[in-house]
Design a protein around this motif. Structure first.
Motif, PDB file in Angstrom:
ATOM      1  N   ILE A  41       0.818  -1.215   0.000  1.00 35.50           N
ATOM      2  CA  ILE A  41       0.000   0.000   0.000  1.00 35.50           C
ATOM      3  C   ILE A  41       0.852   1.266   0.000  1.00 35.50           C
ATOM      4  O   ILE A  41       0.498   2.256  -0.648  1.00 35.50           O
ATOM      5  CB  ILE A  41      -0.975   0.008   1.199  1.00 35.50           C
ATOM      6  N   LEU A  42       1.998   1.256   0.687  1.00 33.58           N
ATOM      7  CA  LEU A  42       2.803   2.483   0.760  1.00 33.58           C
ATOM      8  C   LEU A  42       3.449   2.836  -0.585  1.00 33.58           C
ATOM      9  O   LEU A  42       3.422   4.012  -0.990  1.00 33.58           O
ATOM     10  CB  LEU A  42       3.843   2.354   1.868  1.00 33.58           C
ATOM     11  N   PRO A  43       4.039   1.893  -1.330  1.00 34.43           N
ATOM     12  CA  PRO A  43       4.508   2.244  -2.673  1.00 34.43           C
ATOM     13  C   PRO A  43       3.370   2.723  -3.573  1.00 34.43           C
ATOM     14  O   PRO A  43       3.559   3.629  -4.393  1.00 34.43           O
ATOM     15  CB  PRO A  43       5.115   0.935  -3.199  1.00 34.43           C
ATOM     16  N   ALA A  44       2.187   2.129  -3.405  1.00 30.26           N
ATOM     17  CA  ALA A  44       1.044   2.569  -4.212  1.00 30.26           C
ATOM     18  C   ALA A  44       0.664   4.010  -3.875  1.00 30.26           C
ATOM     19  O   ALA A  44       0.357   4.813  -4.770  1.00 30.26           O
ATOM     20  CB  ALA A  44      -0.145   1.639  -3.978  1.00 30.26           C
ATOM     21  N   LEU A  45       0.720   4.357  -2.591  1.00 30.98           N
ATOM     22  CA  LEU A  45       0.369   5.723  -2.189  1.00 30.98           C
ATOM     23  C   LEU A  45       1.371   6.735  -2.722  1.00 30.98           C
ATOM     24  O   LEU A  45       1.012   7.890  -2.991  1.00 30.98           O
ATOM     25  CB  LEU A  45       0.286   5.807  -0.668  1.00 30.98           C
ATOM     26  N   GLU A  46       2.635   6.339  -2.863  1.00 29.68           N
ATOM     27  CA  GLU A  46       3.625   7.249  -3.462  1.00 29.68           C
ATOM     28  C   GLU A  46       3.229   7.621  -4.888  1.00 29.68           C
ATOM     29  O   GLU A  46       3.353   8.778  -5.307  1.00 29.68           O
ATOM     30  CB  GLU A  46       5.004   6.589  -3.458  1.00 29.68           C
ATOM     31  N   VAL A  47       2.742   6.622  -5.629  1.00 31.02           N
ATOM     32  CA  VAL A  47       2.313   6.883  -7.005  1.00 31.02           C
ATOM     33  C   VAL A  47       1.100   7.802  -7.006  1.00 31.02           C
ATOM     34  O   VAL A  47       1.016   8.773  -7.769  1.00 31.02           O
ATOM     35  CB  VAL A  47       1.980   5.551  -7.721  1.00 31.02           C
ATOM     36  N   ILE A  48       0.142   7.522  -6.136  1.00 34.15           N
ATOM     37  CA  ILE A  48      -1.115   8.272  -6.113  1.00 34.15           C
ATOM     38  C   ILE A  48      -0.889   9.706  -5.663  1.00 34.15           C
ATOM     39  O   ILE A  48      -1.490  10.648  -6.184  1.00 34.15           O
ATOM     40  CB  ILE A  48      -2.121   7.577  -5.178  1.00 34.15           C
ATOM     41  N   LEU A  49      -0.004   9.886  -4.676  1.00 35.34           N
ATOM     42  CA  LEU A  49       0.198  11.216  -4.097  1.00 35.34           C
ATOM     43  C   LEU A  49       0.788  12.192  -5.104  1.00 35.34           C
ATOM     44  O   LEU A  49       0.668  13.410  -4.943  1.00 35.34           O
ATOM     45  CB  LEU A  49       1.117  11.100  -2.878  1.00 35.34           C
ATOM     46  N   SER A  50       1.416  11.685  -6.145  1.00 33.45           N
ATOM     47  CA  SER A  50       2.035  12.549  -7.159  1.00 33.45           C
ATOM     48  C   SER A  50       1.056  12.964  -8.253  1.00 33.45           C
ATOM     49  O   SER A  50       1.420  13.732  -9.144  1.00 33.45           O
ATOM     50  CB  SER A  50       3.231  11.830  -7.797  1.00 33.45           C
ATOM     51  N   MET A  51      -0.166  12.477  -8.210  1.00 32.16           N
ATOM     52  CA  MET A  51      -1.141  12.789  -9.258  1.00 32.16           C
ATOM     53  C   MET A  51      -1.650  14.219  -9.116  1.00 32.16           C
ATOM     54  O   MET A  51      -1.600  14.823  -8.048  1.00 32.16           O
ATOM     55  CB  MET A  51      -2.313  11.807  -9.202  1.00 32.16           C
ATOM     56  N   ASP A  52      -2.148  14.762 -10.217  1.00 28.36           N
ATOM     57  CA  ASP A  52      -2.625  16.143 -10.233  1.00 28.36           C
ATOM     58  C   ASP A  52      -4.064  16.284  -9.740  1.00 28.36           C
ATOM     59  O   ASP A  52      -4.489  17.383  -9.394  1.00 28.36           O
ATOM     60  CB  ASP A  52      -2.528  16.722 -11.655  1.00 28.36           C
ATOM     61  N   ASP A  53      -4.800  15.194  -9.726  1.00 30.43           N
ATOM     62  CA  ASP A  53      -6.214  15.246  -9.361  1.00 30.43           C
ATOM     63  C   ASP A  53      -6.351  15.562  -7.867  1.00 30.43           C
ATOM     64  O   ASP A  53      -5.926  14.788  -7.013  1.00 30.43           O
ATOM     65  CB  ASP A  53      -6.871  13.892  -9.665  1.00 30.43           C
TER      66      ASP A  53
END
Length: 789
Positions: free
Chosen positions: A364-376
């Motif tokens: 979950i933490l690597p996934a959150l790194e990807v999500i946190l960088s999104m513009d939405d």
């Protein structure tokens, strides 16, 4: 202020079998002479008038319900109820009642037999009470049905009997059939009566009835009946919303049909509780506790079933991290994951630990790194909520992940730096998301939860001390520069370069975090402040046009001074760092506001705590500017303190004190200061004192280097005219050159009066905030820095 434990609402049952609110007040029990006995007294909260004066009769049946209700009947057939704000208050009054009646307070009903009539005696005996006979479920009997249902609500025993009768006779199905008939005939009077009947069924607080009402067969009929609220001018359209507007999206196909039905049911019941049912009174809210429990346990079942479906969660995280996943799809996945984590808050501690371990193993933490960088922004907000859930439950799990990824990735893409960057770049003018992320950071860098939380997530558990030492060292090396970047960029001149509202809000958040560091990270933050001259930069914000930002800067200074560390005090004196505060105070003039009060409190603290170096500095440097501030005695008091300071602090350098002062020098952090900075104008005695100290320091260091060059073990400087003093506690000094390192030194260089560098302060690897904390609580002398030559 009245005790909130005794705060109650008084209710009385009216002729229509409805509870009337008789007012809010505070209850007490005392002996009333007029009534010749112990009585319950309720006095109004607003004006102290007497709302209730009821003698505790020895044969009256008092009932304790839902932990915060006491219900009873007076002799004149008036049913009364006290609804307490706090359980403790209810328990206290219940014990008084039981004491008067000679009953055990653990009971819920003080009298099993009511001496009024044989019939009532028979009804109030739990084992012997006959079942309630329900009227035929017919249109012509709606009045009779409504009266029966309302009449049983005050009595727990009769409520139980009615619930059993409804369940046994399948009465809910009969009511639903009657509802269809009334709706087909557009019989609104009958529909309004059915609404009241169905509402009474909710107040029976019976889980078995909820199972029937919320089943797939009857859930929409339940919502339909509750659309016909007689207090509303028009019929609501809840069924239309649930069928047509509230669409269920399966972000990942759910193969478990039971899980799908449970999700549908939970959403609809939550909608009934939050939207369809009217806002309950205090009394009704206690009678609806089973409805809340129904939703609560449904959520637990949903979390457990999803957690057990490994295929479902594996597919979820695979799509979250897949670069090919489009933004809309990822938004749906993140919102589902957020809802999933929200439901997990209902889990018991052991189940919650298993839940978060499952998410950790799935990445979950690597996934959150990807999500946190999104513009939405919606996705980022959902991601922030998820991170908060995880960090609140197990900060150690997040810290371990951050430390592991530091060995594999650049600083810019570390999770903690992404959190800081999202906080800094929050597009919301009110910085709602930034405030939440600052809370995440505070938890991650809090040494208290490092001490208290064992590392259950690491494959090889490390001691808690190591977690604290290693993570704080990592944070100050890899992350602190990201956190302070906006502050340092905005304070390059003598006033803030950007002074808009959003920037002021952000800098206030950063200052709050830095103040937290000052309080909890003595070693690391102290070095950082000195190396960056951070306090001087922060005080530039005293010239901000936004009062709250100037106050934040002032609070930061106050936090430092409250530590009463002489090292910080000398840093303030040498940099004349109270000048921006005095200037802002004088500019504020006679206005009585927070800045005025906070500044006066700062100087009053210096006076009351008798911080001698700061007292002398303030009086010598600022007294002429502040002497006219006579509406407080602070500055006059500071002036009066100076003569005693000068009398008691004669700085002499004689041979008798040389040994002791050498020890004091090495045990303090004075070597972290650079004497190349400008010294503010102070008294001649203070100037001489500083010069003498620097000369003495040079002698100590030069003497030590001479001993080291002769390959002799260090010994304390001695006065040859007196007998040798006992050796000090053994301390090992690092006499070998320091290992090559690309990182900056731990603290500034120490210079002699002629400007020559004599050495760098070299702290051993094990010295840290943790060591300082341990030293404060230990009788063992603290370690002193080692000098590297």
């Amino acid at each position: 202020m009245a005790d909130t434990r005794r705060r109650v609402k008084l209710y009385a049952l009216n002729e229509d079998r409805q509870w009337d609110d008789r007012g809010t007040g505070h209850v007490s029990s005392s002996y009333v002479e007029r009534l010749k006995g112990m009585s319950l007294l309720v006095r109004a909260e607003s004006d102290g008038s007497l709302l209730l004066e009821s003698k505790i009769q020895p044969d009256t049946a008092y009932q304790k319900q839902q932990e915060t209700l006491i219900v009873w009947s007076e002799a004149d057939n008036v049913d009364l109820a006290l609804s307490f704000q706090e359980k403790a208050g209810c328990d206290e009054i219940w014990e008084k009642i039981c004491q008067v009646q000679g009953k055990d307070p653990s009971c819920d009903i003080t009298q099993d037999i009511v001496e009024e009539s044989e019939e009532e005696k028979f009804e109030d005996m739990p084992d012997a009470a006959p079942p309630i006979e329900l009227p035929p479920c017919e249109l012509s009997k709606l009045d009779e049905i409504s009266e029966v249902f309302n009449s049983v609500l005050p009595s727990p025993i009769r409520r139980e009997k009615l619930a059993n009768a409804i369940e046994y006779e399948g009465y809910i199905k009969k009511i639903v059939d009657l509802f269809h008939m009334c709706e087909d005939l557009e019989n609104f009077e009958g529909l309004h009566q059915l609404y009241e009947i169905y509402k009474s069924i909710f107040l029976l607080n019976k889980n078995a009835l909820f199972e029937v009402m919320f089943s797939d067969e009857f859930i929409f009929d339940t919502v339909g009946i509750l659309e016909y609220d007689p207090s509303k001018p028009e019929k609501a359209s809840h069924r239309d919303y649930l069928r047509n507007s509230a669409s269920f999206k399966e972000v990942i196909p759910i193969s478990n049909e039971e899980l799908r039905q449970k999700i549908h049911q939970t959403y609809r019941v939550q909608y009934i509780q939050d939207v369809v049912l009217p806002t309950p009174s205090v009394f009704e809210e206690n009678m609806l506790s089973t409805l809340s429990s129904f939703i609560f346990f449904n959520k637990i079942e949903i979390v457990s079933m999803i957690q057990d479906d490994e295929k479902f969660l594996t597919e979820l995280f695979a799509q979250l991290t897949d670069e090919a996943t489009d933004d809309n799809r990822r938004r749906e996945l993140v919102n589902f994951l957020k809802e999933f984590c929200t439901f997990s808050q209902t889990l018991q501690p052991q189940a919650k630990e298993s839940f978060f371990k499952t998410l950790s193993n799935l990445g979950i933490l690597p996934a959150l790194e990807v999500i946190l960088s999104m513009d939405d922004p919606e996705v980022r907000q959902a991601c922030t909520d998820i991170i908060m859930y995880i960090v609140e439950y197990s900060p150690s799990m997040v810290r371990e992940f951050i430390m592991q990824e530091a060995n594999q990735q650049d600083d810019d893409i570390l999770l903690v730096n992404l959190i800081i960057e999202q906080m800094i770049c929050d597009p919301d003018p009110e910085l709602g998301n930034a405030l939440q992320l600052s809370g995440v950071l505070r938890i991650l860098i809090d040494p208290e939860n490092m001490m208290a939380t064992a590392n259950a997530w690491a494959s090889v558990p490390f001691p808690q001390k190591t977690e604290k030492t290693e993570f704080l060292s990592f944070f100050y090396k890899n992350c602190m520069h990201v956190l302070t970047a906006p502050l340092l960029a905005n304070t390059t001149e003598d006033k803030p370069s950007k002074d808009d509202y959003v920037t002021a809000q952000l800098l206030s958040l950063i200052l709050e975090l830095l103040a937290f560091c000052v309080e909890h990270h003595t070693y690391h933050i102290r070095n950082y402040i000195f190396n960056k001259d951070l306090l001087r930069r922060i005080l530039v914000l005293m010239k901000s046009s936004h009062g709250h930002l100037a106050l934040s800067a002032l609070r930061f200074v106050r936090k430092i001074i409250s530590l009463k560390e002489e090292f910080y005090n000398r840093y303030i004196i040498k940099g004349n760092l109270l000048k921006p505060i005095v200037d802002a105070f004088l500019t504020n003039g006679q206005r009585y506001n927070l800045l005025n009060s906070a500044t006066l409190e700062l100087f009053e603290f210096i006076r009351v705590e008798d911080i001698k170096s700061l007292v002398a500095y303030v009086v010598e440097t600022f007294y002429e500017q502040l002497k006219d501030v006579d509406y407080v005695n602070t500055f006059k008091g500071l002036k009066l303190s100076v003569p005693s300071i000068l009398r008691n602090h004669r700085y002499r350098r004689d041979a008798r004190s040389l040994d002791e002062e050498e020890e004091i020098w090495f045990e303090q952090d004075e070597e972290e200061m650079e004497d190349g900075e400008a010294v503010v104008p102070v008294t001649d005695m203070l100037k001489n004192k500083m010069d003498e100290e620097l000369d003495h320091i040079s002698k100590i260091i030069d003497g030590k280097r001479a001993r080291e060059s002769e390959n002799k073990p260090p010994s304390p400087l001695k006065n040859p005219t007196r007998s040798p003093s006992p050796p000090p506690p053994t301390r090992k000094f690092n006499t070998s050159p320091p290992a090559a390192s690309t990182s900056p030194p731990a603290s500034p260089e120490v210079k002699t009066n002629n400007g020559g560098i004599t050495g760098l302060v070299d702290y051993p690897d094990e010295d840290s905030d943790e060591d300082e904390d341990d030293d404060r609580n230990s009788s063992i002398p603290a370690k002193r820095p080692r000098l590297a030559t």
